[in-house]
Each structure stands twice: as C-alpha cells, then as structure tokens.
Design a protein around this motif. Structure first.
Motif, PDB file in Angstrom:
ATOM      1  N   ARG A 172       0.865  -1.176   0.000  1.00  0.00           N
ATOM      2  CA  ARG A 172       0.000   0.000   0.000  1.00  0.00           C
ATOM      3  C   ARG A 172       0.905   1.230   0.000  1.00  0.00           C
ATOM      4  N   PRO A 173       0.994   1.931  -1.129  1.00  0.00           N
ATOM      5  CA  PRO A 173       1.918   3.064  -1.205  1.00  0.00           C
ATOM      6  C   PRO A 173       1.512   4.198  -0.256  1.00  0.00           C
ATOM      7  N   THR A 174       2.515   4.918   0.249  1.00  0.00           N
ATOM      8  CA  THR A 174       2.254   6.060   1.126  1.00  0.00           C
ATOM      9  C   THR A 174       2.495   7.386   0.416  1.00  0.00           C
ATOM     10  N   GLU A 221       9.726   2.820  -3.132  1.00  0.00           N
ATOM     11  CA  GLU A 221       9.166   2.509  -1.817  1.00  0.00           C
ATOM     12  C   GLU A 221       8.863   1.027  -1.691  1.00  0.00           C
ATOM     13  N   TYR A 222       8.288   0.430  -2.720  1.00  0.00           N
ATOM     14  CA  TYR A 222       8.017  -1.019  -2.709  1.00  0.00           C
ATOM     15  C   TYR A 222       9.321  -1.802  -2.648  1.00  0.00           C
ATOM     16  N   ALA A 223      10.315  -1.356  -3.413  1.00  0.00           N
ATOM     17  CA  ALA A 223      11.612  -2.033  -3.391  1.00  0.00           C
ATOM     18  C   ALA A 223      12.220  -2.006  -2.002  1.00  0.00           C
ATOM     19  N   GLU A 225       5.998 -10.249  -8.174  1.00  0.00           N
ATOM     20  CA  GLU A 225       4.755  -9.649  -7.704  1.00  0.00           C
ATOM     21  C   GLU A 225       4.852  -8.146  -7.982  1.00  0.00           C
ATOM     22  N   PRO A 226       4.719  -7.753  -9.238  1.00  0.00           N
ATOM     23  CA  PRO A 226       5.061  -6.399  -9.660  1.00  0.00           C
ATOM     24  C   PRO A 226       4.076  -5.337  -9.165  1.00  0.00           C
ATOM     25  N   VAL A 227       4.600  -4.131  -9.015  1.00  0.00           N
ATOM     26  CA  VAL A 227       3.805  -2.952  -8.678  1.00  0.00           C
ATOM     27  C   VAL A 227       4.215  -1.836  -9.626  1.00  0.00           C
ATOM     28  N   GLY A 228       3.255  -1.309 -10.359  1.00  0.00           N
ATOM     29  CA  GLY A 228       3.551  -0.221 -11.279  1.00  0.00           C
ATOM     30  C   GLY A 228       2.505   0.877 -11.186  1.00  0.00           C
ATOM     31  N   THR A 229       2.439   1.707 -12.194  1.00  0.00           N
ATOM     32  CA  THR A 229       1.423   2.767 -12.269  1.00  0.00           C
ATOM     33  C   THR A 229       0.482   2.549 -13.453  1.00  0.00           C
ATOM     34  N   GLY A 230       0.577   1.404 -14.110  1.00  0.00           N
ATOM     35  CA  GLY A 230      -0.099   1.151 -15.370  1.00  0.00           C
ATOM     36  C   GLY A 230      -1.571   0.817 -15.259  1.00  0.00           C
ATOM     37  N   LYS A 279      10.880 -10.640  -5.069  1.00  0.00           N
ATOM     38  CA  LYS A 279       9.459 -10.484  -5.400  1.00  0.00           C
ATOM     39  C   LYS A 279       9.186  -9.286  -6.301  1.00  0.00           C
ATOM     40  N   ILE A 280      10.155  -8.388  -6.433  1.00  0.00           N
ATOM     41  CA  ILE A 280       9.923  -7.205  -7.252  1.00  0.00           C
ATOM     42  C   ILE A 280       9.645  -7.566  -8.710  1.00  0.00           C
ATOM     43  N   ASP A 281      10.199  -8.702  -9.172  1.00  0.00           N
ATOM     44  CA  ASP A 281       9.987  -9.158 -10.546  1.00  0.00           C
ATOM     45  C   ASP A 281       8.978 -10.296 -10.626  1.00  0.00           C
TER      46      ASP A 281
END
Length: 528
Positions: A101-103, A182-184, A199-204, A195-197
């Motif tokens: 959950r981004p801050t 932040e996720y990294a 369980e990805p998190v982007g802005t797309g 998990k960064i590659d």
C-alpha cells in the motif's frame, strides 16, 4: 502464485463491486519469462508486464512509433545535447496490491531507482534475480550515463557523457518501466527482494492478480490509474501454446483475442461472420545467425555460402505461408535509413559449393541448426524452418543436426553462445535504426548475449557508433546505409523475413490497435 478457476466463457463472467464488469480473455502463446521489464528479453514478457502493469517516462502512442510524454510531462535539452532535464507528472499513484500500500505518489526517487538498479553494481538490487539487464547493457547505457540526479521531487536531470541521438526514444523502451522505490525498500527490509519481478507494482492500467504457469495470467483494472479507466475490468491471458487450439478457443468465445495465428488459417478466419482480423507490416525480422566465434563460421566465405544455399522464397512460402516479405537488410523497409541498394544473396547452390571449397571445406562439414521452440511473429514455425535449412544445406554438403529446448532454456543457452547456428528474430522497440543496428549487432551486445552471432566488426561498429553521436538525420541515414552494406558483405545472419502481423479477434472487440513494436496492448480496448 496460484489461481483456481476454469477457463471458459461461462466461468469468466466476473462481477465487480459496481455490479458490472467486462472481461476479455487473450489467448497467449507461451508463459512470460518473468514480470520484470528490466530483465525481460521476449515480447511475451513485455506484453505481460511492461505493457499492462507499468508506465515509462515517455511512451509510444499505441499503434505507432510516435513518442509522447507519459510519466515525464516535458523535458529540456542542453545546447550540447548532453543534459536532459525532465519534469515529472504529479499525483500519479502506484498500484495498491495485497502486499503493498503506497504512502506517496510517483516521484523522482522512483526514476533514480529504475536507472540505478540496472546501472550501479553496488546497488542492493543489482544482483537480484540474476541481474541480467540485457537491454540496458546492449545499449551500453552504463558507459553512456554520467549522472542521474534528483533536482526535486518532480524534476530529474540526466547527463550523458556525449550526445546520443537515440537517447530520448530509448527512454520509451520497456526496460525503463518505472518501478516503485518505496516497494523495493519494503521488499528489501522483509528479505524478499526477488518479489519485485514476481509480484510487480507499477502505475499502469492493470494490476497482476495471479499467475499459474502453463495456465493463465489474470489482471484487474487499476482503480487509481492516472489516465482514463480501462474499459476492460478483468483481463486474462490464457496460455495456449498450440495455434489450432487458440483458434478453436476464439471460435468458441473462450478467448476474444488470440496471438500468432497460423497464417494458413487467416482466410478462413476472415470468412467467419463472428470474427475479424487486424493486420499490418511488423517492425521485426526473422533470421538465422552464425556463431562467428566458432569455426567454420569465423570465415566470411562459409557464411556467404550458406546464405546462397537457401531458397528464401520457398522458405517464405512454406514457413510464413506468404505472410511476410523477404528480408535483405537487418532492418525492415519501413524503418528510415533502409538501404535499397544492398542486394541479397541469390539462391545459388553451385556458387555455395565453390565458396565452401575455397574456404577449405570441399566436402562440407557438420554443424547444428537450433530450432525456435515456439511460434513467434518473426518465425511462425521454427521446426519447419530448421528442416528446410537442413535439406538446403545438405544439398551443398553441410550436415546439420536440429537442436531445440524449452524457450527459456533455448534463450539462455543462445545468450551463452552454445550454438553454431541459431534461429531467432528481433522486434523493434522504438522505430529508430539504432534499435536494430546497434542494440542487436553492436559489439556491446556480444557481451550481453543479445548479439547471438557474436559478431564484432570494427568497421561496422565505427559506423553505428558515429551515427549514435550525431543529431543530423541525413548524416545518420548515410552512416546506417553504409553499415547495412558492411553487414551484408560480412553475412553474420541469413536475413529471412519481415512478417505481417495478424491479430484475430471476436467482432465484439472494439478499438484494438496493433502495436508495431510487437506487444499486445489492451488499454483503450472495449467490448460490445
């Protein structure tokens, strides 16, 4: 990550919290390598991650190679062509997933992380998941960059050591998809950076829900997307390796769009009242490369001879079923600077035998021919192509053993240079000649394995490097034309075909645009 559902039309009528959803199932041809655009080497992985989950600083307008602002709203370039000052878009949110959950919103820290992970060997993420940044390294960005600096939260200054004409378009390539710093940091603190590659998190436009190898990848529309919300709320990639099975699923409405149809089926698809086919010339090339580090392929005469031993028109008819153009140069004719004066090697078995004898192989020799194990836009049937090459080469005394592996292993071994001759292809990332002539055939690409001919020619290299260093398009054009002539004379590849891209779909699919860069893009697609 596991998924538990049936892939069928009835089972895919999902419901959102609002009570209404649109689901689209795309029949993909194989598994993605990963969900990390920095590491990806195939259009399948680019489709699965970069084009669904992430955004870049600049992006190509869907269906074109026109570069537009994206996460960077604008830029300024210094008079000497070395300093790019990027103004970043404000208020862009990273995806909220079950594990993150981004801050804060996207900012300059995320741009720095995206560059530094691939660039700085002492970065904590550099070795994660193997640290094979083939695009970054093939473009020699590690040596090209002088600094990437945060001016403030919404301004980044990138300084390169010398002016590079394709630099801005390179910022639109998938390997520079922007990741959340932040996720990294959260993953690193938890001891799970890998998990960064995965369980990805982007802005797309889409978020990854789950993935089961050999079954499916499932996405959901990103409710915080900074552009207009996708019309398709649930997107599913049904992994279906067999082209005939993909077509059967399309006809049954178990899939609404399919990848890589058998060219022989196109006419029948067009005649089906429930289906339609979008098509256009692709920005790609299919080829067979010679490992020039291994005998006898270190001898240009041998490479020329094996070019002359192949009847390309027959290969085009048998493998591409006419859905392509014979390739002469290593870039498609739709790319600016294409050299129309370069002539292809003729089909001439007698001359091929004479050249082999001149090179010291009057009785031929034994070699391998590595057959691409999956259908690709640039090679619909790798096994059939290998069989044809085996026959043609056999006619001039060269005995070729067909070798193949599962795709990931095939690519890994090819990058390591284990082959003698190797089927592959390349789909352009930008529409700039540099993306073909330097990234795939330059000396830096030998080290990364992208240049699977392992061909490093000083004369060719000087031409393409000089072309990168001038902003004068006319001068670049002339240099690239000279480079294509050197390539053809040296013959590190047998250039085969520039394919036509076909995308069959149900009639109810609306606003689908073919990506000339080789991915499948669903942002903007709708269903009636």
């Amino acid at each position: 990550m596991r998924i538990h559902w049936l892939i069928g039309a009835a089972a895919l009528l999902l419901t959102t919290a609002s009570g209404h959803a649109k689901t689209l199932v795309f029949c993909s041809e194989t598994n993605p390598e990963n969900f990390g655009p920095m590491l990806a080497t195939t259009s399948t992985s680019d489709t699965a991650a970069a084009r669904q989950i992430y955004n870049k600083l600049f992006e190509f307008e869907t269906g074109t190679t026109t570069l537009l602002p994206a996460l960077a709203e604008s830029y300024e370039l210094s008079a000497d062509g070395r300093v790019y000052t990027l103004k970043l878009r404000k208020g862009v949110k990273f995806q909220t997933t079950r594990n993150f959950r981004p801050t804060r919103a996207f900012n300059a820290d995320d741009v720095l992380f995206t560059f530094e992970r691939q660039w700085k060997k002492d970065h904590p993420y550099y070795p994660v998941n193997g640290g094979n940044y083939s695009h970054f390294n093939a473009l020699n960005l590690g040596n090209a960059l002088e600094s990437v600096e945060k001016v403030d939260d919404h301004t980044v200054r990138i300084t390169i050591k010398e002016a590079l004409s394709p630099f801005l378009t390179n910022l639109g390539m998938n390997f520079l998809s922007i990741h959340s710093a932040e996720y990294a940091a959260q993953l690193l603190k938890a001891g799970t950076p890998e998990k960064i590659d995965q369980e990805p998190v982007g802005t797309g436009p889409y978020m990854l829900v789950n993935y089961q190898r050999d079954v499916a990848v499932r996405y959901r529309a990103n409710p915080d997307y900074w552009r207009p919300q996708p019309k398709i709320s649930d997107l599913i990639f049904a992994i279906t390796p067999d082209a005939s099975v993909r077509l059967a699923k399309l006809k049954a409405n178990d899939c609404q769009v399919i990848a890589l149809p058998n060219p022989a089926d196109i006419d029948a698809i067009r005649k089906d009242p429930a289906l339609k086919v979008e098509s256009q010339e692709g920005l790609s090339i299919g080829y067979v490369s010679f490992n020039t580090e291994k005998k006898p392929f270190d001898d240009r005469r041998v490479r020329q001879a094996l070019n002359m031993a192949i009847d390309k028109k027959a290969v085009l008819d048998a493998v591409y079923l006419g859905a392509g153009k014979i390739a002469t140069n290593p870039i498609p004719s739709i790319v600016w600077s294409y050299n129309t004066e370069v002539k292809d090697y003729p089909y001439d078995p007698a001359r091929a035998k004479a050249l082999l004898a001149e090179a010291g192989y009057p009785n031929g020799f034994e070699t391998d021919i590595w057959a691409l194990p999956v259908s690709r836009p640039y090679n619909p049937n790798g096994r059939r192509m290998a069989e044809l090459f085996q026959s043609y080469w056999g006619a001039v005394g060269v005995k070729a053993k067909i070798v193949s592996y599962e795709l990931a292993e095939y690519l890994r071994r090819g990058r390591a240079g284990e082959h003698q001759t190797y089927e592959l292809g390349w789909g352009g990332d930008t529409g700039d000649p540099d993306n073909f002539l330097y990234e795939v055939l330059g000396c830096a690409a030998v080290k990364t394995g992208r240049n699977n001919a392992r061909w490093c020619n000083a004369g060719y290299e000087s031409l393409v490097v000089k072309a990168r260093q001038t902003s004068d398009k006319a001068e670049r054009t002339e240099l690239y034309k000279q480079a294509q002539a050197v390539f053809k004379e040296e013959a590190p590849w047998i250039t085969l075909a520039h394919p036509i891209i076909f995308v069959p779909m149900r009639k109810e699919v609306q606003n689908y645009k073919i990506d000339p860069l080789g991915a499948y893009v669903f942002d903007g697609v709708d269903m009636n």
